[in-house]
Write a protein that holds these residues in place. Sequence first.
Motif, PDB file in Angstrom:
ATOM      1  N   LEU A 152      29.103   3.153  32.735  1.00  0.00           N
ATOM      2  CA  LEU A 152      29.350   2.607  31.402  1.00  0.00           C
ATOM      3  C   LEU A 152      29.652   1.119  31.486  1.00  0.00           C
ATOM      4  O   LEU A 152      29.179   0.334  30.658  1.00  0.00           O
ATOM      5  CB  LEU A 152      30.539   3.329  30.748  1.00  0.00           C
ATOM      6  CG  LEU A 152      30.207   4.636  30.058  1.00  0.00           C
ATOM      7  CD1 LEU A 152      31.482   5.322  29.574  1.00  0.00           C
ATOM      8  CD2 LEU A 152      29.286   4.423  28.872  1.00  0.00           C
ATOM      9  N   GLN A 171      30.945  -3.675  22.557  1.00  0.00           N
ATOM     10  CA  GLN A 171      30.337  -2.502  21.945  1.00  0.00           C
ATOM     11  C   GLN A 171      31.399  -1.648  21.278  1.00  0.00           C
ATOM     12  O   GLN A 171      32.516  -1.532  21.773  1.00  0.00           O
ATOM     13  CB  GLN A 171      29.607  -1.665  23.001  1.00  0.00           C
ATOM     14  CG  GLN A 171      28.446  -2.366  23.659  1.00  0.00           C
ATOM     15  CD  GLN A 171      27.293  -2.604  22.708  1.00  0.00           C
ATOM     16  OE1 GLN A 171      27.224  -2.004  21.633  1.00  0.00           O
ATOM     17  NE2 GLN A 171      26.382  -3.488  23.093  1.00  0.00           N
ATOM     18  N   ALA A 172      30.992  -1.023  20.178  1.00  0.00           N
ATOM     19  CA  ALA A 172      31.900  -0.099  19.486  1.00  0.00           C
ATOM     20  C   ALA A 172      32.119   1.138  20.343  1.00  0.00           C
ATOM     21  O   ALA A 172      31.236   1.526  21.134  1.00  0.00           O
ATOM     22  CB  ALA A 172      31.298   0.296  18.132  1.00  0.00           C
ATOM     23  N   LEU A 173      33.271   1.736  20.177  1.00  0.00           N
ATOM     24  CA  LEU A 173      33.606   2.913  20.978  1.00  0.00           C
ATOM     25  C   LEU A 173      32.537   3.987  20.842  1.00  0.00           C
ATOM     26  O   LEU A 173      32.156   4.628  21.818  1.00  0.00           O
ATOM     27  CB  LEU A 173      34.975   3.462  20.527  1.00  0.00           C
ATOM     28  CG  LEU A 173      35.421   4.752  21.213  1.00  0.00           C
ATOM     29  CD1 LEU A 173      35.603   4.553  22.708  1.00  0.00           C
ATOM     30  CD2 LEU A 173      36.737   5.254  20.595  1.00  0.00           C
ATOM     31  N   ASP A 174      32.043   4.192  19.641  1.00  0.00           N
ATOM     32  CA  ASP A 174      31.059   5.254  19.437  1.00  0.00           C
ATOM     33  C   ASP A 174      29.778   5.010  20.229  1.00  0.00           C
ATOM     34  O   ASP A 174      29.124   5.961  20.657  1.00  0.00           O
ATOM     35  CB  ASP A 174      30.743   5.406  17.941  1.00  0.00           C
ATOM     36  CG  ASP A 174      31.736   6.335  17.254  1.00  0.00           C
ATOM     37  OD1 ASP A 174      31.543   6.695  16.089  1.00  0.00           O
ATOM     38  OD2 ASP A 174      32.735   6.707  17.904  1.00  0.00           O
ATOM     39  N   MET A 175      29.422   3.756  20.418  1.00  0.00           N
ATOM     40  CA  MET A 175      28.239   3.470  21.247  1.00  0.00           C
ATOM     41  C   MET A 175      28.505   3.897  22.680  1.00  0.00           C
ATOM     42  O   MET A 175      27.632   4.469  23.339  1.00  0.00           O
ATOM     43  CB  MET A 175      27.923   1.970  21.231  1.00  0.00           C
ATOM     44  CG  MET A 175      27.228   1.495  19.999  1.00  0.00           C
ATOM     45  SD  MET A 175      25.679   2.370  19.694  1.00  0.00           S
ATOM     46  CE  MET A 175      24.787   1.969  21.173  1.00  0.00           C
ATOM     47  N   LEU A 176      29.706   3.623  23.156  1.00  0.00           N
ATOM     48  CA  LEU A 176      30.060   4.030  24.519  1.00  0.00           C
ATOM     49  C   LEU A 176      30.102   5.553  24.614  1.00  0.00           C
ATOM     50  O   LEU A 176      29.682   6.127  25.620  1.00  0.00           O
ATOM     51  CB  LEU A 176      31.424   3.436  24.903  1.00  0.00           C
ATOM     52  CG  LEU A 176      31.412   1.922  25.104  1.00  0.00           C
ATOM     53  CD1 LEU A 176      32.820   1.363  25.081  1.00  0.00           C
ATOM     54  CD2 LEU A 176      30.758   1.569  26.422  1.00  0.00           C
ATOM     55  N   VAL A 177      30.604   6.187  23.585  1.00  0.00           N
ATOM     56  CA  VAL A 177      30.659   7.649  23.612  1.00  0.00           C
ATOM     57  C   VAL A 177      29.238   8.209  23.678  1.00  0.00           C
ATOM     58  O   VAL A 177      28.958   9.156  24.415  1.00  0.00           O
ATOM     59  CB  VAL A 177      31.404   8.183  22.366  1.00  0.00           C
ATOM     60  CG1 VAL A 177      31.281   9.692  22.265  1.00  0.00           C
ATOM     61  CG2 VAL A 177      32.873   7.789  22.427  1.00  0.00           C
ATOM     62  N   ARG A 178      28.337   7.616  22.905  1.00  0.00           N
ATOM     63  CA  ARG A 178      26.942   8.097  22.944  1.00  0.00           C
ATOM     64  C   ARG A 178      26.346   7.929  24.343  1.00  0.00           C
ATOM     65  O   ARG A 178      25.628   8.799  24.836  1.00  0.00           O
ATOM     66  CB  ARG A 178      26.102   7.310  21.939  1.00  0.00           C
ATOM     67  CG  ARG A 178      26.337   7.714  20.507  1.00  0.00           C
ATOM     68  CD  ARG A 178      25.623   6.782  19.536  1.00  0.00           C
ATOM     69  NE  ARG A 178      25.879   7.205  18.182  1.00  0.00           N
ATOM     70  CZ  ARG A 178      25.178   8.126  17.523  1.00  0.00           C
ATOM     71  NH1 ARG A 178      24.143   8.670  18.093  1.00  0.00           N
ATOM     72  NH2 ARG A 178      25.494   8.471  16.298  1.00  0.00           N
ATOM     73  N   ARG A 179      26.616   6.778  24.953  1.00  0.00           N
ATOM     74  CA  ARG A 179      26.100   6.560  26.318  1.00  0.00           C
ATOM     75  C   ARG A 179      26.698   7.577  27.260  1.00  0.00           C
ATOM     76  O   ARG A 179      26.009   8.121  28.117  1.00  0.00           O
ATOM     77  CB  ARG A 179      26.495   5.149  26.826  1.00  0.00           C
ATOM     78  CG  ARG A 179      25.813   3.996  26.162  1.00  0.00           C
ATOM     79  CD  ARG A 179      24.311   4.099  26.187  1.00  0.00           C
ATOM     80  NE  ARG A 179      23.804   4.341  27.525  1.00  0.00           N
ATOM     81  CZ  ARG A 179      22.628   4.878  27.804  1.00  0.00           C
ATOM     82  NH1 ARG A 179      21.838   5.267  26.837  1.00  0.00           N
ATOM     83  NH2 ARG A 179      22.222   5.043  29.042  1.00  0.00           N
ATOM     84  N   TYR A 180      27.968   7.874  27.094  1.00  0.00           N
ATOM     85  CA  TYR A 180      28.648   8.851  27.940  1.00  0.00           C
ATOM     86  C   TYR A 180      28.005  10.215  27.789  1.00  0.00           C
ATOM     87  O   TYR A 180      27.756  10.918  28.768  1.00  0.00           O
ATOM     88  CB  TYR A 180      30.134   8.866  27.562  1.00  0.00           C
ATOM     89  CG  TYR A 180      30.975   9.902  28.270  1.00  0.00           C
ATOM     90  CD1 TYR A 180      31.875  10.689  27.559  1.00  0.00           C
ATOM     91  CD2 TYR A 180      30.884  10.084  29.641  1.00  0.00           C
ATOM     92  CE1 TYR A 180      32.649  11.627  28.199  1.00  0.00           C
ATOM     93  CE2 TYR A 180      31.651  11.030  30.286  1.00  0.00           C
ATOM     94  CZ  TYR A 180      32.536  11.806  29.567  1.00  0.00           C
ATOM     95  OH  TYR A 180      33.305  12.750  30.192  1.00  0.00           O
ATOM     96  N   ILE A 181      27.711  10.586  26.555  1.00  0.00           N
ATOM     97  CA  ILE A 181      27.059  11.876  26.325  1.00  0.00           C
ATOM     98  C   ILE A 181      25.685  11.885  26.990  1.00  0.00           C
ATOM     99  O   ILE A 181      25.266  12.886  27.576  1.00  0.00           O
ATOM    100  CB  ILE A 181      26.964  12.173  24.808  1.00  0.00           C
ATOM    101  CG1 ILE A 181      28.364  12.400  24.245  1.00  0.00           C
ATOM    102  CG2 ILE A 181      26.076  13.367  24.534  1.00  0.00           C
ATOM    103  CD1 ILE A 181      28.423  12.515  22.728  1.00  0.00           C
ATOM    104  N   GLU A 182      24.979  10.757  26.912  1.00  0.00           N
ATOM    105  CA  GLU A 182      23.662  10.678  27.570  1.00  0.00           C
ATOM    106  C   GLU A 182      23.808  10.863  29.081  1.00  0.00           C
ATOM    107  O   GLU A 182      22.998  11.542  29.714  1.00  0.00           O
ATOM    108  CB  GLU A 182      22.998   9.321  27.301  1.00  0.00           C
ATOM    109  CG  GLU A 182      22.652   9.027  25.842  1.00  0.00           C
ATOM    110  CD  GLU A 182      21.700  10.050  25.262  1.00  0.00           C
ATOM    111  OE1 GLU A 182      20.807  10.522  25.997  1.00  0.00           O
ATOM    112  OE2 GLU A 182      21.840  10.403  24.079  1.00  0.00           O
ATOM    113  N   LEU A 186      26.103  12.552  30.574  1.00  0.00           N
ATOM    114  CA  LEU A 186      26.396  13.969  30.808  1.00  0.00           C
ATOM    115  C   LEU A 186      25.121  14.786  30.706  1.00  0.00           C
ATOM    116  O   LEU A 186      24.889  15.705  31.500  1.00  0.00           O
ATOM    117  CB  LEU A 186      27.428  14.472  29.789  1.00  0.00           C
ATOM    118  CG  LEU A 186      28.854  13.948  29.953  1.00  0.00           C
ATOM    119  CD1 LEU A 186      29.711  14.356  28.750  1.00  0.00           C
ATOM    120  CD2 LEU A 186      29.489  14.478  31.229  1.00  0.00           C
TER     121      LEU A 186
END
Lengths: 642, 48
Positions: free
Chosen positions: B17, B28-39, B41
């Motif tokens: 990340l 970056q907004a937290l949600d963008m990082l969360v989306r990358r994290y999900i990707e 995973l």
Amino acid sequence: MVQQLNQDQTTEPQMTPEQQELANTILKLMQYQGRIYANNRPIRQTLKNLAEYLAGEKYQGIEDPTELSTLVDQALSASPKVFLREEEDGEVVFKTTKKGVAPELETGNKINPHSFRNRLYEGARPVAEPTPDELASRSRAGESHPTNLPKAAEATSAPTATAPTPSVTPPANRTPVVQPATSQPAVAQPPKPATPPVVEPVPAIAEPAPVIQPVQQAPVAQPAPEPTPAPVEVAPVAEAAPVATASRIIELAPGVEADLSLPTNQIMSEFGNHFRTALVKGLQSNNNLVNFGNEWFLEDMTTHYSKGDLRRVREYILEMGGPVTSGDIMNDVFNKRPQEGDYSIGRFSLDYRLSREKKDFEFAGTNDDHIWTTTGVPTIGTTRYKATEIGTDYKFLEDAALVDPSEVRTENGKLVWEHTLTFYEYENGVLPYDTSAKTIFPKPLLEEQKSVILRLEAPQLDVIYNAELRYPSGNRGGWIVGLEGFFSDNLVPGAVLVISQGNKSNHFLIEYKQGEEQEARLLFWDERRQRFVFRPIIFACAINREDALTPDRYSRIEGQHRLDESERKRNETVLATAFEYAGQRQGDSYYALLDDLHPVANIDRPFSHAYLRSLLSSSGAMFRQDESIPDAFYYKPPTSRR
Amino acid sequence: MEENTTLTPTSEQLEKLADWLRRSGRPQALDMLVRRYIEFLKEATTTK
């Protein structure tokens, strides 16, 4: 032939289905933009335009251009054979061609915009070979002819005798590939041609044209229209399932599992909070990752601000005489504009740095309005009582059992709060941070945030008021301050306020219900005589009669003093006084309805109906409920007071 | 809104990340990082 070209090239392995879908969408958009271009002419779009357009279209439910900008950049950068990524004057630009191939790859780094010669013969079919009988008949007629006619005219060949005949499909660009549909929704952002390369897109995107319509157009190279030309590495894998694995279920919490085979949007919608919580903990453990509010970045990439810079910022805020946004600071102090390449880093770094200088700077904004203030700035609002006293007055709001039900409703998708003004609120220019206010006003962005500036636009007056919402803390409740001007110029106690959501989380419209202009005698505090008086006043706002302090209901209050500070703080004294002004004498007691007590109790201190009811029901010997009538109470004064 | 969660990003995922954040070149907004994290995973479960 777009599809044939694409099939010859490998697909990037790292592209996710979502990236492929996004790249495909953008390719169609750009191909439509360049539908009248030559095959090899680069079609250019800025990343910013693409992100803003997709945000306007709420692509995948995302409305934030910043978020989409990153997604677009990633998706298109992962397709270098289709999209050429360049930076022009600090702005990211993507180029492709009508054939769905990146411009540089077409002619070995040499872009040849001239392709008429190729297109003239593209799709040309060979003249049919003569049958043996025809050959024989020609032979009998004395013609000389080659035994084999030339092969089909190659695309690059010079015109020959066997060159295009009427059977050749005309170049597709003579055919309007898509009729501009003026009824279609417009592209959100017409690109502004900042530089004059060959790829000026103004005519294309400026037209109100659909984005998805290009699916119908025929790429030039093909004689038959291809409904969905797929870009090079953007195969329509959206329909293809990811490689099946044994298990894509992960546990988020005991009894909570997420299926990773679902689209990311769906996972976010259902389990977003779990992922956010988990990730924030992880990010906080990394020393190089820093955040301000919901934004994260690498500390070693932030802009450095010196002590001198911070001193200039503080002087600027004081000079402005009130809270300012970090955008104002960037513009006025550091001369930075949003369109500059490093602006977002500079602004994030500024917010992050100011948030660490707690002694000198205080954040009073929201996620979408970063507002800063400093010590020495004039406080907002002029109240009869000190801030600490008002906070104590509103302490009861933190007890859920003592607050009235919410007065907020939803209208056309926006929250609307309708509230009747009490005497206390009118006099102090305040509103309670009660259930209703907590529903409609923004929560603190930072953990230690004490207040937030609210921009209250009064359309009836064409004025914007800057009010301050002070959050509850310790044993003090929260309240909104700064409305004394709006109240005193336009309203009276008992008037009905209507506050509705605006365009930002701290922006609201504030209006009052209008009524017929009327004159009435209402209660005022005469500062000179230090007495309560009933005075005639003309007003045009609608009032709730049951909340109005009129002489027919409360004549006994005329000429009375206010409670002093120590009396004001004692609940029993305030309630007893309210009974004496509002109640009916019955022997040695007073009798009153809650609705009659509420307006007069709210002169010196704020009380909700629930709070009053609770006090009257539990205050021992002096107050008791009438068991036969709801919300009716008796007050028996102590001997000394009778 | 915080949720109780047993999910813990690995140090490798956090490094990825951070790399992505560095390459993006902007906050970056937290949600963008969360989306990358999900990707990440998803990729991890796909390649297992």
